[in-house]
Design an enzyme around this catalytic site. Structure first.
Site, PDB file in Angstrom:
ATOM      1  N   SER A 208       0.906  -1.235   0.078  1.00 34.86           N
ATOM      2  CA  SER A 208      -0.007  -0.172  -0.033  1.00 34.86           C
ATOM      3  C   SER A 208       0.864   1.246   0.064  1.00 34.86           C
ATOM      4  O   SER A 208       0.430   2.297  -0.368  1.00 34.86           O
ATOM      5  CB  SER A 208      -1.229  -0.053   1.162  1.00 34.86           C
ATOM      6  OG  SER A 208      -0.367   0.202   2.232  1.00 34.86           O
TER       7      SER A 208
ATOM      8  N   LYS B 115       0.585   4.374   6.771  1.00 31.41           N
ATOM      9  CA  LYS B 115      -0.074   5.283   5.743  1.00 31.41           C
ATOM     10  C   LYS B 115       0.704   6.581   5.842  1.00 31.41           C
ATOM     11  O   LYS B 115       1.176   6.964   6.642  1.00 31.41           O
ATOM     12  CB  LYS B 115      -1.464   5.257   5.881  1.00 31.41           C
ATOM     13  CG  LYS B 115      -2.086   3.943   6.192  1.00 31.41           C
ATOM     14  CD  LYS B 115      -2.175   3.406   4.895  1.00 31.41           C
ATOM     15  CE  LYS B 115      -3.006   2.050   4.710  1.00 31.41           C
ATOM     16  NZ  LYS B 115      -2.805   1.169   3.460  1.00 31.41           N
TER      17      LYS B 115
END
Length: 190
Positions: free
Chosen positions: A46, A85
């Protein structure tokens, strides 16, 4: 009368000095990695092409206040796992995402995101309840005590677009350094 120190006494003193130094060094490492730094390992794709599977990261959590573009480690209750993230927006900011343009706006300003390599977003990554049909965008207003996060590999990231905002209390720390990587060099992460 002065006592003569033998060879044995000098060796014992040297050993005790050396042992004391080692104990102090071990204590300092434990202190630093308990209260100042932590280590995290990247799992998944990700955050490619900023971070890669297996990268070992050093994170700092002492006096940390989230800022836009920081890369953070989160103990996510929504995902029931630890995730890594990028902070897109913080408390009080508004995020607007144009899928066709592949652009993210914060408070009306388009983010400069050289770390992202996609030209558009797949709408399957979004919770459709945030879709604004009048602007053809997904809109989010970050509440007090939360941040909005996204992965850099936007089409392969489950993030705030799908599960909502991250409470600041779940942030473990900010990534400050890549200590090891099979794919990229060690050093500061941007």
């Amino acid at each position: 009368m002065r006592k003569k120190h033998g060879k044995h006494d000098h060796a014992l003193e040297a050993f005790l000095d050396w042992s004391e130094s080692i104990v102090f060094a071990v204590f300092m490492v434990i202190f630093l990695f308990t209260f100042v730094f932590r280590v995290a390992v990247v799992h998944g794709v990700s955050m490619e092409s900023t971070l890669y599977e297996g990268d070992m990261l050093v994170i700092s959590h002492l006096f940390y206040v989230p800022e836009t573009k920081d890369i953070i480690v989160v103990n996510s209750s929504a995902m029931n796992e630890t995730i890594i993230k990028r902070v897109i927006a913080t408390t009080g900011q508004t995020v607007s995402i144009d899928c066709e343009e592949g652009a993210v706006y914060v408070d009306g300003d388009k983010l400069d995101e050289p770390y992202v390599s996609v030209d558009s977003f797949q709408q399957s990554s979004f919770d459709m309840s945030n879709y604004n049909s009048s602007t053809d965008r997904f809109d989010y207003k970050v509440p007090f005590g939360y941040v909005f996060v996204m992965g850099d590999n936007r089409d392969h990231s489950t993030d705030s677009r799908a599960f909502g905002f991250i409470p600041k209390s779940e942030i473990v720390g900010r990534v400050i350094f890549r200590a090891y990587s099979r794919t990229a060099g060690a050093g500061r992460v941007k």
